[in-house]
Write a protein that holds these residues in place. Structure first.
Motif, PDB file in Angstrom:
ATOM      1  N   HIS A 194      21.792  44.584  42.748  1.00 23.58           N
ATOM      2  CA  HIS A 194      22.168  43.625  41.704  1.00 23.58           C
ATOM      3  C   HIS A 194      20.942  43.239  40.878  1.00 23.58           C
ATOM      4  O   HIS A 194      21.001  43.167  39.649  1.00 23.58           O
ATOM      5  CB  HIS A 194      22.814  42.383  42.326  1.00 23.58           C
ATOM      6  CG  HIS A 194      23.434  41.472  41.330  1.00 23.58           C
ATOM      7  ND1 HIS A 194      24.643  41.738  40.743  1.00 23.58           N
ATOM      8  CD2 HIS A 194      23.024  40.299  40.803  1.00 23.58           C
ATOM      9  CE1 HIS A 194      24.955  40.764  39.904  1.00 23.58           C
ATOM     10  NE2 HIS A 194      23.973  39.876  39.926  1.00 23.58           N
TER      11      HIS A 194
ATOM     12  N   GLY B 276      28.897  40.749  40.045  1.00 22.80           N
ATOM     13  CA  GLY B 276      28.957  39.384  39.530  1.00 22.80           C
ATOM     14  C   GLY B 276      30.291  38.724  39.849  1.00 22.80           C
ATOM     15  O   GLY B 276      30.342  37.543  40.231  1.00 22.80           O
ATOM     16  N   ILE B 277      31.384  39.472  39.716  1.00 22.74           N
ATOM     17  CA  ILE B 277      32.704  38.939  40.084  1.00 22.74           C
ATOM     18  C   ILE B 277      32.752  38.661  41.580  1.00 22.74           C
ATOM     19  O   ILE B 277      33.310  37.648  42.022  1.00 22.74           O
ATOM     20  CB  ILE B 277      33.813  39.919  39.645  1.00 22.74           C
ATOM     21  CG1 ILE B 277      33.886  39.955  38.110  1.00 22.74           C
ATOM     22  CG2 ILE B 277      35.160  39.537  40.243  1.00 22.74           C
ATOM     23  CD1 ILE B 277      34.768  41.034  37.546  1.00 22.74           C
ATOM     24  N   ARG B 278      32.145  39.536  42.359  1.00 28.69           N
ATOM     25  CA  ARG B 278      32.052  39.329  43.811  1.00 28.69           C
ATOM     26  C   ARG B 278      31.329  38.017  44.121  1.00 28.69           C
ATOM     27  O   ARG B 278      31.750  37.238  44.972  1.00 28.69           O
ATOM     28  CB  ARG B 278      31.303  40.532  44.391  1.00 28.69           C
ATOM     29  CG  ARG B 278      31.129  40.544  45.858  1.00 28.69           C
ATOM     30  CD  ARG B 278      30.545  41.916  46.255  1.00 28.69           C
ATOM     31  NE  ARG B 278      30.200  41.913  47.636  1.00 28.69           N
ATOM     32  CZ  ARG B 278      28.964  41.992  48.091  1.00 28.69           C
ATOM     33  NH1 ARG B 278      27.952  42.097  47.254  1.00 28.69           N
ATOM     34  NH2 ARG B 278      28.726  41.973  49.383  1.00 28.69           N
ATOM     35  N   HIS B 279      30.251  37.761  43.409  1.00 26.85           N
ATOM     36  CA  HIS B 279      29.514  36.516  43.613  1.00 26.85           C
ATOM     37  C   HIS B 279      30.331  35.298  43.173  1.00 26.85           C
ATOM     38  O   HIS B 279      30.238  34.230  43.786  1.00 26.85           O
ATOM     39  CB  HIS B 279      28.171  36.554  42.870  1.00 26.85           C
ATOM     40  CG  HIS B 279      27.100  37.241  43.648  1.00 26.85           C
ATOM     41  ND1 HIS B 279      26.217  36.581  44.449  1.00 26.85           N
ATOM     42  CD2 HIS B 279      26.781  38.550  43.753  1.00 26.85           C
ATOM     43  CE1 HIS B 279      25.396  37.439  45.023  1.00 26.85           C
ATOM     44  NE2 HIS B 279      25.718  38.645  44.607  1.00 26.85           N
ATOM     45  N   LEU B 280      31.110  35.444  42.112  1.00 27.86           N
ATOM     46  CA  LEU B 280      31.966  34.333  41.680  1.00 27.86           C
ATOM     47  C   LEU B 280      33.009  33.993  42.737  1.00 27.86           C
ATOM     48  O   LEU B 280      33.321  32.817  42.945  1.00 27.86           O
ATOM     49  CB  LEU B 280      32.643  34.662  40.348  1.00 27.86           C
ATOM     50  CG  LEU B 280      31.747  34.607  39.124  1.00 27.86           C
ATOM     51  CD1 LEU B 280      32.510  35.102  37.894  1.00 27.86           C
ATOM     52  CD2 LEU B 280      31.212  33.210  38.895  1.00 27.86           C
ATOM     53  N   THR B 281      33.555  35.018  43.404  1.00 25.59           N
ATOM     54  CA  THR B 281      34.509  34.721  44.479  1.00 25.59           C
ATOM     55  C   THR B 281      33.814  34.028  45.643  1.00 25.59           C
ATOM     56  O   THR B 281      34.385  33.140  46.279  1.00 25.59           O
ATOM     57  CB  THR B 281      35.234  35.993  44.968  1.00 25.59           C
ATOM     58  OG1 THR B 281      34.284  36.918  45.464  1.00 25.59           O
ATOM     59  CG2 THR B 281      36.037  36.624  43.862  1.00 25.59           C
ATOM     60  N   TRP B 282      32.582  34.413  45.907  1.00 27.33           N
ATOM     61  CA  TRP B 282      31.821  33.728  46.945  1.00 27.33           C
ATOM     62  C   TRP B 282      31.565  32.275  46.548  1.00 27.33           C
ATOM     63  O   TRP B 282      31.606  31.378  47.394  1.00 27.33           O
ATOM     64  CB  TRP B 282      30.492  34.413  47.200  1.00 27.33           C
ATOM     65  CG  TRP B 282      30.579  35.702  47.928  1.00 27.33           C
ATOM     66  CD1 TRP B 282      31.675  36.263  48.505  1.00 27.33           C
ATOM     67  CD2 TRP B 282      29.506  36.603  48.167  1.00 27.33           C
ATOM     68  NE1 TRP B 282      31.353  37.462  49.081  1.00 27.33           N
ATOM     69  CE2 TRP B 282      30.029  37.698  48.893  1.00 27.33           C
ATOM     70  CE3 TRP B 282      28.165  36.608  47.834  1.00 27.33           C
ATOM     71  CZ2 TRP B 282      29.249  38.768  49.298  1.00 27.33           C
ATOM     72  CZ3 TRP B 282      27.389  37.674  48.242  1.00 27.33           C
ATOM     73  CH2 TRP B 282      27.918  38.744  48.963  1.00 27.33           C
ATOM     74  N   ASP B 283      31.277  32.043  45.274  1.00 27.77           N
ATOM     75  CA  ASP B 283      31.050  30.673  44.797  1.00 27.77           C
ATOM     76  C   ASP B 283      32.293  29.817  44.980  1.00 27.77           C
ATOM     77  O   ASP B 283      32.197  28.598  45.137  1.00 27.77           O
ATOM     78  CB  ASP B 283      30.635  30.666  43.330  1.00 27.77           C
ATOM     79  CG  ASP B 283      29.229  31.225  43.110  1.00 27.77           C
ATOM     80  OD1 ASP B 283      28.463  31.317  44.096  1.00 27.77           O
ATOM     81  OD2 ASP B 283      28.906  31.574  41.961  1.00 27.77           O
ATOM     82  N   ALA B 284      33.457  30.457  44.965  1.00 26.62           N
ATOM     83  CA  ALA B 284      34.715  29.735  45.197  1.00 26.62           C
ATOM     84  C   ALA B 284      34.980  29.541  46.684  1.00 26.62           C
ATOM     85  O   ALA B 284      35.987  28.954  47.064  1.00 26.62           O
ATOM     86  CB  ALA B 284      35.873  30.486  44.547  1.00 26.62           C
TER      87      ALA B 284
ATOM     88  N   THR C   3      32.865  47.211  45.297  1.00 23.18           N
ATOM     89  CA  THR C   3      31.933  47.153  44.170  1.00 23.18           C
ATOM     90  C   THR C   3      31.382  48.539  43.857  1.00 23.18           C
ATOM     91  O   THR C   3      31.353  48.956  42.699  1.00 23.18           O
ATOM     92  CB  THR C   3      30.782  46.170  44.479  1.00 23.18           C
ATOM     93  OG1 THR C   3      31.326  44.865  44.624  1.00 23.18           O
ATOM     94  CG2 THR C   3      29.732  46.169  43.397  1.00 23.18           C
TER      95      THR C   3
END
Length: 135
Positions: A32, A90-98, A114
């Motif tokens: 990343h 980045g989308i993977r990280h956004l799901t983690w942020d949720a 990914t």
């Protein structure tokens, strides 16, 4: 104060890259960062495109010739990989942020997804480019 080095030697050391067992989520984290740096290079290429376009037909023709060369196409292919990888991760990280997908099994599965998305999307874009004569 004289025993300070002895105290420091007795402290446990953090694991270092040579002794740490590599795993897929570790690779995704490193890639990343690498893809992000590559996207900076892509931004410079995009700026070069805009400058050559503004400079006139001769400069733009030279720019197109550079990117149309085998090396230029390789750079563009790698940039395409970087864009899709950075997007998917980045989308993977956004799901983690949720708060979702943080367990080991889900994190490993999303890492595999990914990589799969990156490869499929890149090949699809380049296949379309070749079929339409854009590449």
């Amino acid at each position: 104060m004289t025993d300070a080095p002895a105290r420091l030697r007795a402290r446990p050391l953090s694991p270092h890259v040579q002794v740490w067992r590599w795993h897929i989520t570790m690779a995704t984290s490193i890639l990343h960062r690498v893809s992000g740096m590559g996207l900076y290079a892509g931004a410079l290429i995009l700026a070069g495109w805009a400058i050559s376009l503004a400079a006139g037909p001769d400069a733009y023709g030279l720019f197109k010739a550079c990117l149309g060369s085998p090396l230029g196409k390789l750079v563009l292919f790698l940039l395409t990989l970087g864009v899709f990888y950075h997007l998917a991760n980045g989308i993977r990280h956004l799901t983690w942020d949720a708060g979702k997908g943080l367990d080991i099994k889900s994190a490993n599965a999303s890492a595999v997804f990914t990589f799969a998305f990156t490869i499929v999307a890149t090949l699809a874009v380049w296949a379309i480019a070749f079929m339409t004569g854009a590449a």
